[in-house]
Structure formats: structure tokens, C-alpha cells
Design a protein around this motif. Sequence first.
Motif, PDB file in Angstrom:
ATOM      1  N   VAL A 268     -44.744  55.597 -37.815  1.00 46.93           N
ATOM      2  CA  VAL A 268     -44.071  56.867 -37.590  1.00 46.93           C
ATOM      3  C   VAL A 268     -43.387  57.296 -38.890  1.00 46.93           C
ATOM      4  O   VAL A 268     -43.154  56.478 -39.780  1.00 46.93           O
ATOM      5  CB  VAL A 268     -43.043  56.797 -36.442  1.00 46.93           C
ATOM      6  N   VAL A 269     -43.070  58.577 -38.988  1.00 46.30           N
ATOM      7  CA  VAL A 269     -42.408  59.118 -40.174  1.00 46.30           C
ATOM      8  C   VAL A 269     -40.950  59.410 -39.833  1.00 46.30           C
ATOM      9  O   VAL A 269     -40.663  60.060 -38.823  1.00 46.30           O
ATOM     10  CB  VAL A 269     -43.116  60.393 -40.666  1.00 46.30           C
ATOM     11  N   VAL A 270     -40.043  58.904 -40.675  1.00 45.50           N
ATOM     12  CA  VAL A 270     -38.609  59.115 -40.479  1.00 45.50           C
ATOM     13  C   VAL A 270     -38.003  59.686 -41.763  1.00 45.50           C
ATOM     14  O   VAL A 270     -38.591  59.605 -42.838  1.00 45.50           O
ATOM     15  CB  VAL A 270     -37.882  57.802 -40.100  1.00 45.50           C
ATOM     16  N   VAL A 271     -36.815  60.246 -41.614  1.00 49.82           N
ATOM     17  CA  VAL A 271     -36.031  60.744 -42.735  1.00 49.82           C
ATOM     18  C   VAL A 271     -34.598  60.258 -42.511  1.00 49.82           C
ATOM     19  O   VAL A 271     -34.179  60.103 -41.366  1.00 49.82           O
ATOM     20  CB  VAL A 271     -36.129  62.289 -42.830  1.00 49.82           C
ATOM     21  N   PRO A 272     -33.843  59.968 -43.582  1.00 50.96           N
ATOM     22  CA  PRO A 272     -32.448  59.548 -43.376  1.00 50.96           C
ATOM     23  C   PRO A 272     -31.662  60.613 -42.608  1.00 50.96           C
ATOM     24  O   PRO A 272     -31.805  61.807 -42.871  1.00 50.96           O
ATOM     25  CB  PRO A 272     -31.896  59.374 -44.794  1.00 50.96           C
ATOM     26  N   ASN A 273     -30.850  60.177 -41.676  1.00 54.02           N
ATOM     27  CA  ASN A 273     -30.013  61.082 -40.904  1.00 54.02           C
ATOM     28  C   ASN A 273     -28.574  61.062 -41.393  1.00 54.02           C
ATOM     29  O   ASN A 273     -27.983  62.087 -41.650  1.00 54.02           O
ATOM     30  CB  ASN A 273     -30.062  60.713 -39.420  1.00 54.02           C
ATOM     31  N   LEU A 274     -28.023  59.878 -41.552  1.00 58.32           N
ATOM     32  CA  LEU A 274     -26.653  59.719 -42.050  1.00 58.32           C
ATOM     33  C   LEU A 274     -26.744  59.107 -43.435  1.00 58.32           C
ATOM     34  O   LEU A 274     -27.109  57.952 -43.586  1.00 58.32           O
ATOM     35  CB  LEU A 274     -25.859  58.786 -41.135  1.00 58.32           C
ATOM     36  N   ILE A 275     -26.431  59.876 -44.467  1.00 52.73           N
ATOM     37  CA  ILE A 275     -26.540  59.370 -45.834  1.00 52.73           C
ATOM     38  C   ILE A 275     -25.209  59.623 -46.561  1.00 52.73           C
ATOM     39  O   ILE A 275     -24.644  60.702 -46.474  1.00 52.73           O
ATOM     40  CB  ILE A 275     -27.759  59.968 -46.553  1.00 52.73           C
ATOM     41  N   GLU A 276     -24.710  58.603 -47.244  1.00 54.72           N
ATOM     42  CA  GLU A 276     -23.389  58.654 -47.873  1.00 54.72           C
ATOM     43  C   GLU A 276     -23.255  59.747 -48.917  1.00 54.72           C
ATOM     44  O   GLU A 276     -22.216  60.377 -49.022  1.00 54.72           O
ATOM     45  CB  GLU A 276     -23.069  57.318 -48.531  1.00 54.72           C
ATOM     46  N   LEU A 277     -24.277  59.969 -49.717  1.00 53.91           N
ATOM     47  CA  LEU A 277     -24.171  60.877 -50.856  1.00 53.91           C
ATOM     48  C   LEU A 277     -24.537  62.322 -50.510  1.00 53.91           C
ATOM     49  O   LEU A 277     -24.560  63.166 -51.396  1.00 53.91           O
ATOM     50  CB  LEU A 277     -25.043  60.373 -52.004  1.00 53.91           C
ATOM     51  N   GLN A 278     -24.842  62.583 -49.276  1.00 51.01           N
ATOM     52  CA  GLN A 278     -25.213  63.941 -48.870  1.00 51.01           C
ATOM     53  C   GLN A 278     -23.952  64.792 -48.792  1.00 51.01           C
ATOM     54  O   GLN A 278     -22.962  64.407 -48.204  1.00 51.01           O
ATOM     55  CB  GLN A 278     -25.914  63.924 -47.516  1.00 51.01           C
TER      56      GLN A 278
END
Length: 142
Positions: free
Chosen positions: A131-141
Motif C-alpha cells: 500500500v502507499v502511505v504518506v506521513p501524517n504527523l511530522i515534526e518539521l511540518q
Amino acid sequence: MASSAGYVIDGQTADAPILGVLNGIFYNAATTLKPTFANFYTQVTPANSEDIDAFVFDNPQQQYVVAADAVCAQSGYLETYDMNVSAGDDTTGKSTATLDIGDTSADSASFRLLRSAEDPENDENAAFRSVVVVPNLIELQS
């Protein structure tokens, strides 16, 4: 990967922001005193108690292909999930961590499931499909 007191730590099972995904480490080997790169982390002791440099993919739009640990219906797409903890393989460097389909949330887990990966061997009704995922909670966003 997550951070704590300026150091990179394992963050794959916490509902907390992550730094990104580990790409590799660099350190001076204790036995040879030579600079060493590895594309995965295993318990190492660098020479002279030096720190280990971690290379982390931290782009919040970066997509990753991972294996799901269980069957995920289409209704589970766009939900968020954490990863299962696992040691991986020291010989190949291949992770055996999987997306934890049983630990789902609308917005509070580390990765968002986007879609099934374009893999001709994917079985939509089987565990361990890609499956394809993307970060949801990222510190530097920001």
C-alpha cells in the motif's frame, strides 16, 4: 523516526509526530576506526563513543510503499495508521515492519493510507499487500 533531546529515536508505534523515515546511518567503526555507512540501523558502538549520524527523509509529501499487516477495505483509505515494531534483517537491511491496520484513527496516527500500490501481485483481499502511505504527523511540518 522521532526525536528526543536532540537525538533520533524509534517512533514507529507512537501516536506522535515523526521526523521522517530513516535512509541510513554514518559512524566511525570501533573495530577498524574507518568511516562506515549502513542503509539501516543495527545496534552499533561507534569508535570513541562518538555519535551516529542519521540520514532521514523528512519531506511531508513523500510517499512510501509499505506492507499492510492485515486486509484493509477501501473504506480504510485516507485513515491514519501506525507501524508495527519489528527488528528487520541485519543481513539484507530489509525492514519487516508493517502498517498496523488494527490501529486506525481519523487523524492521530503517524501515516495516512492513500491507496493500494501499483503491484500486479497485490491481492486486495490478503494481508501483507503493498500500500502507499504518506506521513501524517511530522515534526518539521509548519
